[in-house]
Design a protein around this motif. Structure first.
Motif, PDB file in Angstrom:
ATOM      1  N   ASP A  24      21.610  19.364  44.794  1.00 21.95           N
ATOM      2  CA  ASP A  24      21.979  19.144  43.273  1.00 21.95           C
ATOM      3  C   ASP A  24      22.067  20.080  42.137  1.00 21.95           C
ATOM      4  O   ASP A  24      22.918  19.850  41.280  1.00 21.95           O
ATOM      5  CB  ASP A  24      20.958  17.456  42.647  1.00 21.95           C
ATOM      6  CG  ASP A  24      20.720  16.536  43.246  1.00 21.95           C
ATOM      7  OD1 ASP A  24      21.775  16.143  44.090  1.00 21.95           O
ATOM      8  OD2 ASP A  24      19.996  15.850  43.416  1.00 21.95           O
ATOM      9  N   GLU A  25      21.214  20.986  42.694  1.00 19.62           N
ATOM     10  CA  GLU A  25      21.719  21.952  41.497  1.00 19.62           C
ATOM     11  C   GLU A  25      22.441  22.923  41.803  1.00 19.62           C
ATOM     12  O   GLU A  25      23.290  23.193  40.489  1.00 19.62           O
ATOM     13  CB  GLU A  25      20.451  22.962  41.861  1.00 19.62           C
ATOM     14  CG  GLU A  25      19.299  23.487  40.997  1.00 19.62           C
ATOM     15  CD  GLU A  25      18.091  24.919  41.262  1.00 19.62           C
ATOM     16  OE1 GLU A  25      18.537  25.708  40.941  1.00 19.62           O
ATOM     17  OE2 GLU A  25      17.461  24.549  42.375  1.00 19.62           O
ATOM     18  N   LEU A  26      22.760  23.472  43.038  1.00 18.58           N
ATOM     19  CA  LEU A  26      24.171  23.210  43.648  1.00 18.58           C
ATOM     20  C   LEU A  26      25.839  22.276  42.353  1.00 18.58           C
ATOM     21  O   LEU A  26      26.512  23.119  42.302  1.00 18.58           O
ATOM     22  CB  LEU A  26      24.471  23.989  44.676  1.00 18.58           C
ATOM     23  CG  LEU A  26      25.536  24.502  45.470  1.00 18.58           C
ATOM     24  CD1 LEU A  26      25.734  25.960  45.183  1.00 18.58           C
ATOM     25  CD2 LEU A  26      25.934  25.039  47.376  1.00 18.58           C
ATOM     26  N   ILE A  27      25.581  21.229  42.935  1.00 19.23           N
ATOM     27  CA  ILE A  27      26.729  20.190  42.537  1.00 19.23           C
ATOM     28  C   ILE A  27      26.616  20.688  40.643  1.00 19.23           C
ATOM     29  O   ILE A  27      28.080  20.551  40.763  1.00 19.23           O
ATOM     30  CB  ILE A  27      25.989  18.856  43.294  1.00 19.23           C
ATOM     31  CG1 ILE A  27      26.366  18.845  44.421  1.00 19.23           C
ATOM     32  CG2 ILE A  27      27.465  18.202  42.247  1.00 19.23           C
ATOM     33  CD1 ILE A  27      25.745  17.400  44.967  1.00 19.23           C
ATOM     34  N   SER A  28      25.693  20.899  39.922  1.00 21.62           N
ATOM     35  CA  SER A  28      25.593  20.802  38.580  1.00 21.62           C
ATOM     36  C   SER A  28      26.254  22.187  38.389  1.00 21.62           C
ATOM     37  O   SER A  28      27.058  22.185  37.739  1.00 21.62           O
ATOM     38  CB  SER A  28      24.206  20.362  37.931  1.00 21.62           C
ATOM     39  OG  SER A  28      24.050  21.148  36.877  1.00 21.62           O
ATOM     40  N   LYS A  29      25.700  23.719  39.369  1.00 19.11           N
ATOM     41  CA  LYS A  29      26.607  24.586  38.664  1.00 19.11           C
ATOM     42  C   LYS A  29      27.649  24.760  38.966  1.00 19.11           C
ATOM     43  O   LYS A  29      28.723  25.068  38.523  1.00 19.11           O
ATOM     44  CB  LYS A  29      25.861  25.276  38.874  1.00 19.11           C
ATOM     45  CG  LYS A  29      24.425  26.192  38.907  1.00 19.11           C
ATOM     46  CD  LYS A  29      23.700  26.949  39.919  1.00 19.11           C
ATOM     47  CE  LYS A  29      22.339  26.675  38.879  1.00 19.11           C
ATOM     48  NZ  LYS A  29      22.097  26.951  37.994  1.00 19.11           N
TER      49      LYS A  29
END
Length: 152
Positions: A24-29
């Motif tokens: 999820d962090e990766l998707i957001s970034k």
């Protein structure tokens, strides 16, 4: 460079620059960088890039690029490739690399290990390598890069 390669390069840059613990962090970034991605896409990218989770400096598990045996082999090939080179030139989409006698096969193996998307295939003789590139731009770029290694 196609969108998948661009996205995967962005992922590698992100995880190198800052700790990323979840998909999820990766998707957001990635969304912040303008990449439209889904969880399934990120999951495939993580698998293709062979990312692993390791304990980061903050004590949390974070994604990191796993150095594969191929990458270690590639760094060894780089030294062989650099020492083998004599000259480089190109015409249209074909790059011709001259090497010291008997070194073309080793230098060609190093070139193949680089997994350059612009290279369609290579053929090595005793002291000459023919490289078939996707187009003239790829041939010019490869020739320039090899020329820089030669100090040209």
């Amino acid at each position: 460079m196609n969108i998948r390669k661009q996205r995967q390069q962005a992922i590698l840059e992100l995880i190198k620059a800052e700790p990323v613990s979840t998909q999820d962090e990766l998707i957001s970034k990635l969304l912040d960088k303008g990449f439209e991605v889904t969880q399934a896409t990120i999951s495939r990218d993580i698998k293709e890039l062979q990312l692993v989770k390791k304990i980061g400096s903050n004590g949390k598990s974070v994604y990191t690029a796993n150095e594969t045996p191929l990458e270690k082999l590639s760094s060894k090939y780089n030294a062989i490739f650099t020492e083998a080179l004599v000259s480089v030139d190109y015409a249209l989409n074909t790059v011709v690399i001259k090497t010291h006698v008997g070194m073309a096969n080793a230098a060609c193996a190093a070139l193949d290990a680089s997994k350059n998307d612009g290279i369609l295939g290579t053929i090595a003789g005793d002291d000459t390598i023919f490289v078939c590139c996707r187009d003239e731009e790829a041939a010019a770029a490869l020739s320039k890069k090899i020329g820089e290694v030669l100090g040209e």
